[in-house]
Write a protein that holds these residues in place. Sequence first.
Motif, PDB file in Angstrom:
ATOM      1  N   TYR A   1     -17.403   8.001   4.646  1.00  0.00           N
ATOM      2  CA  TYR A   1     -16.576   8.546   5.712  1.00  0.00           C
ATOM      3  C   TYR A   1     -16.327   7.444   6.749  1.00  0.00           C
ATOM      4  N   SER A   2     -15.717   7.811   7.851  1.00  0.00           N
ATOM      5  CA  SER A   2     -15.447   6.829   8.900  1.00  0.00           C
ATOM      6  C   SER A   2     -15.941   7.365  10.228  1.00  0.00           C
ATOM      7  N   MET A   3     -16.690   6.530  10.958  1.00  0.00           N
ATOM      8  CA  MET A   3     -17.143   6.904  12.297  1.00  0.00           C
ATOM      9  C   MET A   3     -16.266   6.309  13.388  1.00  0.00           C
ATOM     10  N   ILE A   4     -15.376   5.379  13.022  1.00  0.00           N
ATOM     11  CA  ILE A   4     -14.459   4.794  14.004  1.00  0.00           C
ATOM     12  C   ILE A   4     -13.056   4.758  13.408  1.00  0.00           C
ATOM     13  N   TYR A   5     -12.071   4.904  14.265  1.00  0.00           N
ATOM     14  CA  TYR A   5     -10.714   5.095  13.778  1.00  0.00           C
ATOM     15  C   TYR A   5     -10.162   3.873  13.050  1.00  0.00           C
ATOM     16  N   ILE A   6     -10.643   2.661  13.386  1.00  0.00           N
ATOM     17  CA  ILE A   6     -10.071   1.480  12.741  1.00  0.00           C
ATOM     18  C   ILE A   6     -10.426   1.404  11.254  1.00  0.00           C
ATOM     19  N   HIS A   7     -11.368   2.232  10.809  1.00  0.00           N
ATOM     20  CA  HIS A   7     -11.709   2.264   9.387  1.00  0.00           C
ATOM     21  C   HIS A   7     -11.057   3.422   8.651  1.00  0.00           C
ATOM     22  N   LEU A   8     -10.350   4.279   9.376  1.00  0.00           N
ATOM     23  CA  LEU A   8      -9.772   5.460   8.746  1.00  0.00           C
ATOM     24  C   LEU A   8      -8.808   5.109   7.620  1.00  0.00           C
ATOM     25  N   ASP A   9      -7.958   4.092   7.862  1.00  0.00           N
ATOM     26  CA  ASP A   9      -6.971   3.763   6.843  1.00  0.00           C
ATOM     27  C   ASP A   9      -7.637   3.216   5.583  1.00  0.00           C
ATOM     28  N   ARG A  10      -8.777   2.521   5.733  1.00  0.00           N
ATOM     29  CA  ARG A  10      -9.491   2.031   4.552  1.00  0.00           C
ATOM     30  C   ARG A  10     -10.056   3.185   3.735  1.00  0.00           C
TER      31      ARG A  10
ATOM     32  N   GLY B   1      -2.088  -2.438 -11.803  1.00  0.00           N
ATOM     33  CA  GLY B   1      -1.361  -3.182 -10.784  1.00  0.00           C
ATOM     34  C   GLY B   1      -2.046  -3.260  -9.438  1.00  0.00           C
ATOM     35  N   ILE B   2      -3.383  -3.309  -9.427  1.00  0.00           N
ATOM     36  CA  ILE B   2      -4.100  -3.401  -8.158  1.00  0.00           C
ATOM     37  C   ILE B   2      -5.138  -4.523  -8.212  1.00  0.00           C
ATOM     38  N   TYR B   3      -5.416  -5.083  -7.037  1.00  0.00           N
ATOM     39  CA  TYR B   3      -6.528  -5.997  -6.849  1.00  0.00           C
ATOM     40  C   TYR B   3      -7.665  -5.208  -6.197  1.00  0.00           C
ATOM     41  N   HIS B   4      -8.886  -5.447  -6.644  1.00  0.00           N
ATOM     42  CA  HIS B   4     -10.035  -4.765  -6.050  1.00  0.00           C
ATOM     43  C   HIS B   4     -10.381  -5.389  -4.699  1.00  0.00           C
ATOM     44  N   GLN B   5     -10.456  -6.695  -4.643  1.00  0.00           N
ATOM     45  CA  GLN B   5     -10.631  -7.491  -3.428  1.00  0.00           C
ATOM     46  C   GLN B   5     -12.019  -7.387  -2.777  1.00  0.00           C
ATOM     47  N   ASP B   6     -12.992  -6.826  -3.475  1.00  0.00           N
ATOM     48  CA  ASP B   6     -14.354  -6.803  -2.927  1.00  0.00           C
ATOM     49  C   ASP B   6     -15.386  -6.777  -4.056  1.00  0.00           C
TER      50      ASP B   6
ATOM     51  N   PHE C   1     -13.583   0.722  -3.550  1.00  0.00           N
ATOM     52  CA  PHE C   1     -12.190   0.268  -3.578  1.00  0.00           C
ATOM     53  C   PHE C   1     -11.572   0.270  -2.176  1.00  0.00           C
ATOM     54  N   GLU C   2     -12.414   0.122  -1.167  1.00  0.00           N
ATOM     55  CA  GLU C   2     -11.957   0.192   0.220  1.00  0.00           C
ATOM     56  C   GLU C   2     -10.922  -0.873   0.552  1.00  0.00           C
ATOM     57  N   PHE C   3     -11.067  -2.060  -0.036  1.00  0.00           N
ATOM     58  CA  PHE C   3     -10.140  -3.157   0.257  1.00  0.00           C
ATOM     59  C   PHE C   3      -9.071  -3.331  -0.830  1.00  0.00           C
ATOM     60  N   ALA C   4      -9.055  -2.446  -1.796  1.00  0.00           N
ATOM     61  CA  ALA C   4      -8.111  -2.592  -2.910  1.00  0.00           C
ATOM     62  C   ALA C   4      -6.672  -2.496  -2.414  1.00  0.00           C
ATOM     63  N   ALA C   5      -5.782  -3.192  -3.104  1.00  0.00           N
ATOM     64  CA  ALA C   5      -4.380  -3.224  -2.694  1.00  0.00           C
ATOM     65  C   ALA C   5      -3.477  -3.338  -3.905  1.00  0.00           C
ATOM     66  N   LYS C   6      -2.296  -2.784  -3.769  1.00  0.00           N
ATOM     67  CA  LYS C   6      -1.294  -2.897  -4.823  1.00  0.00           C
ATOM     68  C   LYS C   6      -0.806  -4.344  -4.879  1.00  0.00           C
ATOM     69  N   ILE C   7      -0.761  -4.900  -6.075  1.00  0.00           N
ATOM     70  CA  ILE C   7      -0.326  -6.282  -6.234  1.00  0.00           C
ATOM     71  C   ILE C   7       1.100  -6.441  -5.701  1.00  0.00           C
ATOM     72  N   GLY C   8       1.282  -7.454  -4.868  1.00  0.00           N
ATOM     73  CA  GLY C   8       2.594  -7.687  -4.274  1.00  0.00           C
ATOM     74  C   GLY C   8       2.788  -7.018  -2.932  1.00  0.00           C
ATOM     75  N   SER C   9       1.797  -6.236  -2.477  1.00  0.00           N
ATOM     76  CA  SER C   9       1.928  -5.550  -1.190  1.00  0.00           C
ATOM     77  C   SER C   9       1.403  -6.429  -0.054  1.00  0.00           C
ATOM     78  N   PRO C  10       1.758  -6.099   1.189  1.00  0.00           N
ATOM     79  CA  PRO C  10       1.258  -6.876   2.330  1.00  0.00           C
ATOM     80  C   PRO C  10      -0.260  -6.801   2.498  1.00  0.00           C
ATOM     81  N   SER C  11      -0.921  -5.843   1.837  1.00  0.00           N
ATOM     82  CA  SER C  11      -2.365  -5.680   1.974  1.00  0.00           C
ATOM     83  C   SER C  11      -3.160  -6.649   1.114  1.00  0.00           C
ATOM     84  N   VAL C  12      -2.471  -7.431   0.283  1.00  0.00           N
ATOM     85  CA  VAL C  12      -3.171  -8.401  -0.556  1.00  0.00           C
ATOM     86  C   VAL C  12      -3.659  -9.556   0.309  1.00  0.00           C
TER      87      VAL C  12
END
Length: 371
Positions: A141-150, A223-228, A248-259
């Motif tokens: 879960y998330s205790m702070i909002y900056i982790h919510l999107d992850r 089509g995803i990178y795990h990244q962790d 998979f908290e840091f995972a991102a779609k290949i080619g996306s800005p999250s990579v």
Amino acid sequence: MIDPTYRFWSPYEDKPNGGPYSWHILDCDQRRWVTVTGSPKAVPRDPDAIKILRRHIDQLDPAVHKITVSDEGDIVSISSHPNDEAAWFVHYPRYDPRDVPNGHTTLMRTQMEEVDRVGHSVDMVRYEDGPGKSQLGIFKYSMIYIHLDRIWNELQIMMALPKHELIVPFGRIVLDDVEPRILGFTVPFIPGGTFDENKTRPFRFAWLQQLTSLVDELHFKFGIYHQDIAGRNIVVDPVTGKIRLFDFEFAAKIGSPSVDIYRNDIDQVIFTIYEILTLDVHFREIASWDQDVKAIEEMAEWDVKIPIEAGNGGIKEIRSFLAEWAAGRRSKAQNGPVNATSQLDWPGFPPQTPVLYTSRDRAYNIEGGSS
């Protein structure tokens, strides 16, 4: 029990010119915020403030929100005033069954029994999973909002991935009891410990093959990178004897800005196998952009501390396999973008919806205004 090394975390601070400095620290074990305030000499950096808080935390009343300390780190004053509480409001996304893939079920927070707190916003829980059937799980879960999107990102990816023998499966969506908002999710608990926790079992060549094949599948099929990728995120299934990847908290779609180019899965596999076999983690104890995988690849000998299971050769075969796989993958990367055969897709974090709260004698919602 949370590893004492990771119990405290300071995500933000107040540092006016000349001081005093205030470090707002989250105690992940007690799920509370404590602000440590002192002169620039007393608390110049967040590790200094955390070190002081660690000294005093067991003597502080749970209602204490702030401590002011001397240059020697002794408590000068404490405050339990609500205005000194540094906790952030966490705007959990509203649950809509139409947004959830078929077959995924929910769980109310009160239906879970806490067994242990194992990490930052990670608990071991027990809940009923069918008549008379108890399930031990991990609640994230998330205790702070900056982790919510992850957390949202990981929840959606886990639900989108088909069942896979080398991936820890998705469990339940966890909802708040007050109103239907998504707090997080569970995955089944797999005993035996991660590679970071269990450093005595002999290493199997098959685990290397499974990890590299899984990374290939994540890239070329989904089509995803795990990244962790790291030993802390890999367990061995005691039933199948095969590895299972999670987080998979840091995972991102290949080619996306999250990579993140500094979280390259190929390099991370090499780091991970090296760390598991040698117990040497110093190459990744620095910032990701300063990590040098070539230092490992070009090393004449690895100082292996873990026994390698007989049957498929030893460290030479492992390094040879790794080098050949990495060279092949890097060569493919130079030939253009990946065309995934079963590209995963998932919704982004939903827009905020009003949450009613009360302040003294007036009711407000987070989008402003009063009623």
